[in-house]
Write a protein that holds these residues in place. Structure first.
Motif, PDB file in Angstrom:
ATOM      1  N   PRO A   1      -6.312 -84.156  -9.376  1.00  0.00           N
ATOM      2  CA  PRO A   1      -5.209 -83.936  -8.444  1.00  0.00           C
ATOM      3  C   PRO A   1      -3.871 -84.473  -8.926  1.00  0.00           C
ATOM      4  O   PRO A   1      -2.856 -84.256  -8.285  1.00  0.00           O
TER       5      PRO A   1
ATOM      6  N   ASP B   1      -5.808 -83.720  -2.402  1.00  0.00           N
ATOM      7  CA  ASP B   1      -6.516 -84.285  -3.561  1.00  0.00           C
ATOM      8  C   ASP B   1      -8.010 -83.983  -3.482  1.00  0.00           C
ATOM      9  O   ASP B   1      -8.639 -83.636  -4.490  1.00  0.00           O
TER      10      ASP B   1
ATOM     11  N   LYS C   1       1.511 -80.520  -3.111  1.00  0.00           N
ATOM     12  CA  LYS C   1       1.496 -81.986  -3.111  1.00  0.00           C
ATOM     13  C   LYS C   1       2.855 -82.525  -3.554  1.00  0.00           C
ATOM     14  O   LYS C   1       3.364 -83.508  -2.985  1.00  0.00           O
TER      15      LYS C   1
ATOM     16  N   LYS D   1      -1.199 -78.239  -6.307  1.00  0.00           N
ATOM     17  CA  LYS D   1      -0.446 -79.348  -6.883  1.00  0.00           C
ATOM     18  C   LYS D   1       1.040 -79.227  -6.552  1.00  0.00           C
ATOM     19  O   LYS D   1       1.733 -80.237  -6.339  1.00  0.00           O
TER      20      LYS D   1
END
Length: 246
Positions: A214, A204, A103, A100
């Motif tokens: 996600p 994700d 991301k 995460k």
């Protein structure tokens, strides 16, 4: 496209690869130094602890010799292995948080691209940050494969990194009419957004397959929940339409 332009593009590509290799080698060297220092500290602690034992053995040697069993020298190695396992287990236990976080870094890179399109961020600053993100993704890939050693995951992570690498400025595309052309700021932003969205979609997918959501921000969680609700409504409407048709 003339030969000089082709050589310039190839030179930039080779230079980028060289920078990535140098940065990765520095990271590996730093990691090796940390492990070496950990081993040295373990050895020094064990030598200090064994100093009183040596003084006692000297006094014993002056007395009549008695057959003794040599101590096992594997205690320090076991301690080092245990510490290493603790570090690895801690990192691997937080692998989904790491995913995460990566991301979030890609979203920050997308913000850099928007700043470039608006003229607030220079091309060099954007590319420097992109290289930094690529190095972080490479380290994340190694950690992920320690936790989930899968060939499929390895291929997906490498594809994710290739999407990010394509987002390097200047962005060029190949056309049938004009050959390879360099995109303008706005066109480059559109292409970079496509690349980074593809990379985040892979992250994700990996996070969902590992059993977690996600979403990384409250807004994303809210939007994700709203999308699920809309999908359920659409499904119910389709069922009603099916019943009405029958």
């Amino acid at each position: 496209m003339d030969t000089s332009t082709l050589l310039l593009i190839l030179g930039g590509f080779v230079g980028t690869i060289a920078v990535v290799v140098i940065l990765v080698s520095r990271m590996m060297s730093a990691y090796t130094s940390e492990v070496y220092e950990l081993l040295r500290s373990s050895r020094s602690e064990s030598m200090e602890a064994s100093a009183p034992a040596r003084s006692q053995s000297t006094s014993v040697e002056s007395a009549p010799k008695v057959s003794q069993t040599a101590p096992r020298p594997s205690a320090n190695e076991e301690e080092l292995v245990n510490r290493l396992r603790e570090v690895l287990n801690e990192r691997m236990s937080r692998i989904l948080d790491e995913a995460k976080e990566k991301k979030s870094r890609l979203l920050t890179l997308l913000d850099f691209a928007r700043g470039y399109a608006l003229g607030y961020v220079s091309e060099d600053d954007y590319n420097a940050f992109l290289i930094k993100v690529l190095n972080e993704l490479d380290e994340f890939k190694r950690l992920w494969l320690m936790k989930f050693p899968s060939r499929n995951d390895k291929e997906k992570l490498e594809l994710m990194m290739s999407y990010v690498a394509k987002a390097k400025l200047p962005v060029a595309v190949k056309t049938k009419e004009k050959g390879v052309i360099t995109l303008t700021h706005e066109e480059a932003l559109i292409k970079i957004t496509e690349y980074l969205n593809s990379a985040m979609a892979i992250l994700d997918e990996l996070i969902e397959r590992a059993g977690e959501s996600p979403a990384i921000t409250p807004l994303e969680i809210k939007l994700s929940n709203e999308v699920k609700k809309l999908q359920e409504k659409v499904k119910r409407l389709e069922e009603r339409l099916g019943e009405m048709n029958t």
